[in-house]
Scaffold this motif. Structure first.
Motif, PDB file in Angstrom:
ATOM      1  N   GLN A  98      10.988  20.131  -3.658  1.00 25.80           N
ATOM      2  CA  GLN A  98       9.925  21.106  -3.888  1.00 25.80           C
ATOM      3  C   GLN A  98       9.050  21.326  -2.666  1.00 25.80           C
ATOM      4  OE1 GLN A  98       6.321  18.825  -5.945  1.00 25.80           O
ATOM      5  NE2 GLN A  98       8.233  18.471  -7.072  1.00 25.80           N
ATOM      6  N   GLY A  99       8.327  22.446  -2.709  1.00 28.78           N
ATOM      7  CA  GLY A  99       7.376  22.777  -1.662  1.00 28.78           C
ATOM      8  C   GLY A  99       6.373  23.778  -2.187  1.00 28.78           C
ATOM      9  N   VAL A 100       5.783  24.539  -1.274  1.00 27.97           N
ATOM     10  CA  VAL A 100       4.786  25.533  -1.668  1.00 27.97           C
ATOM     11  C   VAL A 100       4.913  26.725  -0.726  1.00 27.97           C
ATOM     12  CG1 VAL A 100       2.990  24.502  -0.207  1.00 27.97           C
ATOM     13  CG2 VAL A 100       2.324  25.897  -2.186  1.00 27.97           C
ATOM     14  N   ALA A 155       0.848  -1.194   0.000  1.00 29.04           N
ATOM     15  CA  ALA A 155       0.000   0.000   0.000  1.00 29.04           C
ATOM     16  C   ALA A 155       0.884   1.245   0.000  1.00 29.04           C
ATOM     17  CB  ALA A 155      -0.902  -0.005   1.226  1.00 29.04           C
ATOM     18  N   ALA A 156       0.621   2.164  -0.901  1.00 24.68           N
ATOM     19  CA  ALA A 156       1.450   3.361  -1.020  1.00 24.68           C
ATOM     20  C   ALA A 156       0.638   4.496  -1.607  1.00 24.68           C
ATOM     21  CB  ALA A 156       2.662   3.081  -1.908  1.00 24.68           C
ATOM     22  N   THR A 157       0.972   5.722  -1.195  1.00 24.41           N
ATOM     23  CA  THR A 157       0.336   6.921  -1.723  1.00 24.41           C
ATOM     24  C   THR A 157       1.424   7.940  -2.056  1.00 24.41           C
ATOM     25  OG1 THR A 157      -1.607   6.556  -0.343  1.00 24.41           O
ATOM     26  CG2 THR A 157      -1.342   8.745  -1.311  1.00 24.41           C
ATOM     27  N   SER A 158       1.319   8.551  -3.231  1.00 22.95           N
ATOM     28  CA  SER A 158       2.306   9.546  -3.637  1.00 22.95           C
ATOM     29  C   SER A 158       1.785  10.955  -3.379  1.00 22.95           C
ATOM     30  CB  SER A 158       2.645   9.384  -5.123  1.00 22.95           C
ATOM     31  OG  SER A 158       1.520   9.661  -5.928  1.00 22.95           O
ATOM     32  N   THR A 199       2.766  17.354   9.295  1.00 22.40           N
ATOM     33  CA  THR A 199       3.001  15.901   9.309  1.00 22.40           C
ATOM     34  C   THR A 199       1.768  15.065   9.616  1.00 22.40           C
ATOM     35  OG1 THR A 199       3.637  15.978  11.653  1.00 22.40           O
ATOM     36  CG2 THR A 199       5.397  16.251  10.016  1.00 22.40           C
ATOM     37  N   ASP A 200       0.623  15.687   9.879  1.00 21.88           N
ATOM     38  CA  ASP A 200      -0.560  14.923  10.306  1.00 21.88           C
ATOM     39  C   ASP A 200      -0.975  13.892   9.257  1.00 21.88           C
ATOM     40  OD1 ASP A 200      -0.558  16.365  12.607  1.00 21.88           O
ATOM     41  OD2 ASP A 200      -2.256  17.665  12.076  1.00 21.88           O
ATOM     42  N   ASP A 201      -1.028  14.312   7.985  1.00 20.72           N
ATOM     43  CA  ASP A 201      -1.460  13.381   6.934  1.00 20.72           C
ATOM     44  C   ASP A 201      -0.457  12.250   6.737  1.00 20.72           C
ATOM     45  OD1 ASP A 201      -3.718  14.874   6.548  1.00 20.72           O
ATOM     46  OD2 ASP A 201      -2.972  15.952   4.787  1.00 20.72           O
ATOM     47  N   GLN A 235       1.298  18.937  -1.648  1.00 19.24           N
ATOM     48  CA  GLN A 235       0.264  18.073  -1.059  1.00 19.24           C
ATOM     49  C   GLN A 235       0.654  17.552   0.315  1.00 19.24           C
ATOM     50  OE1 GLN A 235       0.045  15.273  -4.327  1.00 19.24           O
ATOM     51  NE2 GLN A 235      -1.996  15.984  -4.906  1.00 19.24           N
ATOM     52  N   VAL A 236       1.926  17.316   0.511  1.00 24.06           N
ATOM     53  CA  VAL A 236       2.368  16.755   1.778  1.00 24.06           C
ATOM     54  C   VAL A 236       2.600  17.838   2.833  1.00 24.06           C
ATOM     55  CG1 VAL A 236       4.898  16.761   1.591  1.00 24.06           C
ATOM     56  CG2 VAL A 236       3.726  14.771   2.571  1.00 24.06           C
ATOM     57  N   GLY A 237       2.528  19.098   2.419  1.00 23.02           N
ATOM     58  CA  GLY A 237       2.600  20.191   3.395  1.00 23.02           C
ATOM     59  C   GLY A 237       3.981  20.708   3.691  1.00 23.02           C
ATOM     60  N   ILE A 238       4.863  20.697   2.655  1.00 24.33           N
ATOM     61  CA  ILE A 238       6.195  21.281   2.834  1.00 24.33           C
ATOM     62  C   ILE A 238       6.107  22.763   2.479  1.00 24.33           C
ATOM     63  CG2 ILE A 238       8.605  21.256   2.065  1.00 24.33           C
ATOM     64  CD1 ILE A 238       8.257  18.271   1.481  1.00 24.33           C
ATOM     65  N   GLN A 239       6.095  23.591   3.497  1.00 19.96           N
ATOM     66  CA  GLN A 239       5.915  25.032   3.293  1.00 19.96           C
ATOM     67  C   GLN A 239       7.274  25.730   3.279  1.00 19.96           C
ATOM     68  OE1 GLN A 239       2.987  26.702   5.944  1.00 19.96           O
ATOM     69  NE2 GLN A 239       1.608  24.962   5.713  1.00 19.96           N
ATOM     70  N   THR A 240       7.455  26.596   2.275  1.00 18.79           N
ATOM     71  CA  THR A 240       8.731  27.285   2.092  1.00 18.79           C
ATOM     72  C   THR A 240       8.521  28.792   2.015  1.00 18.79           C
ATOM     73  OG1 THR A 240       8.725  27.424  -0.330  1.00 18.79           O
ATOM     74  CG2 THR A 240       9.405  25.308   0.638  1.00 18.79           C
TER      75      THR A 240
END
Length: 416
Positions: free
Chosen positions: A137-139, A91-94, A118-120, A99-104
């Motif tokens: 990458q981030g957002v 089982a894996a999710t990309s 990190t909650d998700d 989407q993963v919440g890396i804020q820059t």
């Protein structure tokens, strides 16, 4: 059960077969009951391909649009790796960085990570899934995609490990660890079992390309256990630790490794007035041009009236720096002469053992002198000694120093 963050670089995921091999490696960790977060780069060559495409459209694209473009490389890899894991029954999710919440911050093409949600990720891990994250990458706060600069996937991996409190961050690459020096130059080079963060930072800054400097800094700041491993063969790799435990082996080498850099050029401004502010007059215009200066040596004449000012820059900046000195600096000084040499190399000894042992520099100079190698410049720090020599003597210097400081031995930094 442990939590591992595993980062795989572009070479490690350079083809479909290699992506399948990564999936099989991840599957082995999951079958042992471990939780795994995987960070991947774009497939080898993909980022360069995208940059070339941009150049065919616009030779000066905006940084925002470049980030939007090059970030797609990792998106391809994460989806393919998730598919490969599904094929193996894992089982894996990309997730993209956004989407993963890396804020820059908003510094496009060179953004810095500010925080990670990190909650998700934790929810997916607790659900038994492998989380596959796009590195590099981030957002930002405005929702714009940002990238962290070349080698940024290493930083993503270490930052995620720090945020999640991972047991270890594993960097998989095309080498099986950190070596005492480049094996292509010195066949007697040996893989280190451990190396300190300080030493690794010095090695990375002095020419070793195993890890990105920012990733090592992150590991040191947040005390993340960091291990360099090969994607293509099994082995313990090299563990990068906060501090080296005091060794019971009194014969342990004082030096951990020898780094070198051939991307160096030396410039000297001769016979300049020895007055306050002369260094600023020389280096100011160079800094204004965005050129970084490395080593600096100033020699004052016996009379105290004139000085010779020598410094090094990247070889790619040599001609531009020379023009700046001749066209801007010399006229402002009213005198002087510029001489340059782009056939030099910097060789550096690195080791925390220097702190408590005298005579390392003397020994280094003696070895080079015996080989007839002239030293052009010297720079030192607590755990580093760097010398500039003629490029033609590089391999001889590295091999001679490697032997003289006992780095040829098999039992270097063995654990236990």
């Amino acid at each position: 059960m442990a939590l591992y963050v595993q980062k795989f670089g572009g070479t490690s995921v350079g083809s479909v077969d290699r992506i399948k091999a990564v999936a099989e490696r991840v599957q082995r960790f999951r079958s042992e009951g471990h939780q795994v977060v995987v960070v991947v780069s774009a497939m080898s060559g993909e980022t360069n391909r995208l940059i070339e495409l941009a150049g065919q459209i616009n030779d000066d694209p905006t940084p925002r649009e470049m980030d939007m473009l090059v970030s797609t490389g990792e998106q391809v890899t994460i989806s393919l790796l998730a598919m490969a894991l599904h094929r193996l029954g894992v089982a894996a999710t990309s997730y993209t960085g956004a989407q993963v919440g890396i804020q820059t911050d908003s510094a496009h093409t060179r953004a810095r990570i500010q925080k990670i949600e990190t909650d998700d990720i934790r929810a997916d891990l607790d659900d038994g899934q492998v989380v596959v994250v796009a590195g590099f990458q981030g957002v930002d706060e405005e929702g714009n995609i940002t990238t962290l600069g070349r080698g940024g996937s290493d930083t993503t991996g270490v930052a995620l490990a720090a945020a999640l409190g991972a047991d270890e961050c594993q960097i998989y690459t095309d080498v099986d660890g950190v070596y005492t020096t480049d094996p292509r130059v010195c066949s007697a080079a040996r893989r280190l079992e451990t190396i300190t963060v300080e030493e690794m930072l010095e090695m990375a800054s002095l020419g070793s390309k195993v890890l990105q400097i920012r990733a090592v800094e992150f590991a040191g700041k947040y005390n993340v256990p960091l291990r360099v491993l090969s994607s293509f063969e099994e082995g313990p790799g090299t563990l990068i630790v906060a501090e080296e435990e005091e060794s019971a082996n009194m014969e342990e080498p004082l030096i951990s490794g020898i780094a070198f850099n051939t991307n160096e050029a030396k410039l000297t401004v001769l016979n300049t007035p020895d007055v306050p502010g002369v260094a600023l007059k020389i280096l100011g215009p160079i800094s204004d041009a965005g050129i970084e200066v490395d080593m600096i040596v100033q020699n004052v004449a016996p009379t105290g009236d004139y000085t010779d000012f020598t410094f090094t820059v990247a070889k790619s900046d040599f001609r531009q720096t020379q023009r700046i000195l001749e066209q801007q600096v010399l006229p402002s000084l009213g005198s002087g002469e510029v001489r340059g040499d782009d056939r030099i190399a910097k060789v550096s000894l690195v080791g925390v053992g220097m702190r408590s042992h005298a005579g390392v520099a003397t020994r280094m100079f003696g070895v080079l002198g015996q080989e007839g190698i002239n030293i052009r410049m010297v720079s030192t720090s607590e755990i580093k000694i760097s010398v500039v020599i003629d490029e033609k003597f590089l391999e001889l210097a590295v091999r001679s120093l490697h032997t003289a400081f006992g780095l040829d031995q098999q039992n270097i930094r063995q654990e236990g």
